[in-house]
Design a protein around this motif. Sequence first.
Motif, PDB file in Angstrom:
ATOM      1  N   TYR A 146       0.815  -1.210   0.000  1.00  0.00           N
ATOM      2  CA  TYR A 146       0.000   0.000   0.000  1.00  0.00           C
ATOM      3  C   TYR A 146       0.853   1.266   0.000  1.00  0.00           C
ATOM      4  O   TYR A 146       0.368   2.350  -0.316  1.00  0.00           O
ATOM      5  CB  TYR A 146      -0.896   0.034   1.232  1.00  0.00           C
ATOM      6  N   GLY A 197      -8.212   2.099  -1.542  1.00  0.00           N
ATOM      7  CA  GLY A 197      -8.370   0.734  -1.067  1.00  0.00           C
ATOM      8  C   GLY A 197      -9.782   0.194  -1.152  1.00  0.00           C
ATOM      9  O   GLY A 197     -10.020  -0.982  -0.890  1.00  0.00           O
ATOM     10  N   PHE A 221      -2.505   2.801  -4.653  1.00  0.00           N
ATOM     11  CA  PHE A 221      -2.963   2.617  -3.273  1.00  0.00           C
ATOM     12  C   PHE A 221      -2.634   3.838  -2.409  1.00  0.00           C
ATOM     13  O   PHE A 221      -3.496   4.473  -1.851  1.00  0.00           O
ATOM     14  CB  PHE A 221      -2.347   1.354  -2.671  1.00  0.00           C
TER      15      PHE A 221
END
Length: 335
Positions: A146, A197, A221
């Motif tokens: 992420y 997300g 992300f």
Amino acid sequence: MNARIAAVDYFLPAGELTNEHLSVQFPEWTVDKIAAKTGIRTRHIANAAESEASLAVMAARALFDNNDIESSAIDFVLLCTQSSDLSSSAARTVQRQLGLRLGIAAIDINLGCSGYVYSLGLAKGLVESGVAKNVLLLTADTYSRYVNSADKSVRTLFGDGASASLIAAGAAESRHLYAFEYGTNGSGGNALIVPNGGRRPGQDIAPSSATDVRGLVSNGFDLFMDGPAIFNFTLSVVPTTVESILHKAGLGLDDVDLFVFHQANAFMLQHLRRKLGIPPERFFISLENSGNTVSSTIPIALSEAQKQGVLQPGMRVMLLGFGVGLSWGGLMVQW
């Protein structure tokens, strides 16, 4: 019967992101400066073939092998993760890959930094209500996927990893997991999010998480953390939560043998330790070689404390997790 932590172990992927690597990309941050600010020297990074489920499987195998646990004894699987790469249950994949019997439950729990504490509460309920005898409690996250590689504010902190704990029935006359305290402040959910997300754009929740605002080129992300907000939140809730746990347990601060908090970063942990008046020898820090592994930091620290001889049978241990959510939770453990 009372539930207890019968065993705990963990697994870290082989890939590493060291301070030396980071200092090449961010020359203004030397190796020692990163270590001083975070308390971290190495983070383990999952490769493309590794998933939350596969990391959890490796942690479970370490737990079984190192503690002579038969996989056939497991009758419930709880897997805590916030970064599953599957739309279906990762716990189901773990059940299959470990070859656990079919007549068991396997479910995921979506929670981050306080996830281990919350999962312990759920496992305790399952054991003490008679629903399960041996709960395999797993935590696994790959936050590195992420993280935007150009965002040093979070890239220096997060590593990947997984843990496995066996929660089983203990002596009926002993309190093993007790004095639970929980908290949630959903209005602070915009302080730590993955903007892309979910189906709803994160910029709608936290405008400052937009990559153009942060001077980043999106990786799809772009994990965002409002560091000052998280720090202030932690300083606000942790002392009062510690006080509440002690009150529920009928203990004083000096009655606790060891404190194991979520391993966010060393600066925050040391600040909390001093604020609470806890001596260094009773406050365990273990993130130098793993980084912030989200839901796995507390069980990794417990396992390391045990391996180093710091954690001994009979000790009273306070566990406390805090962070993404915003959420927090703690309890006392009779080891």
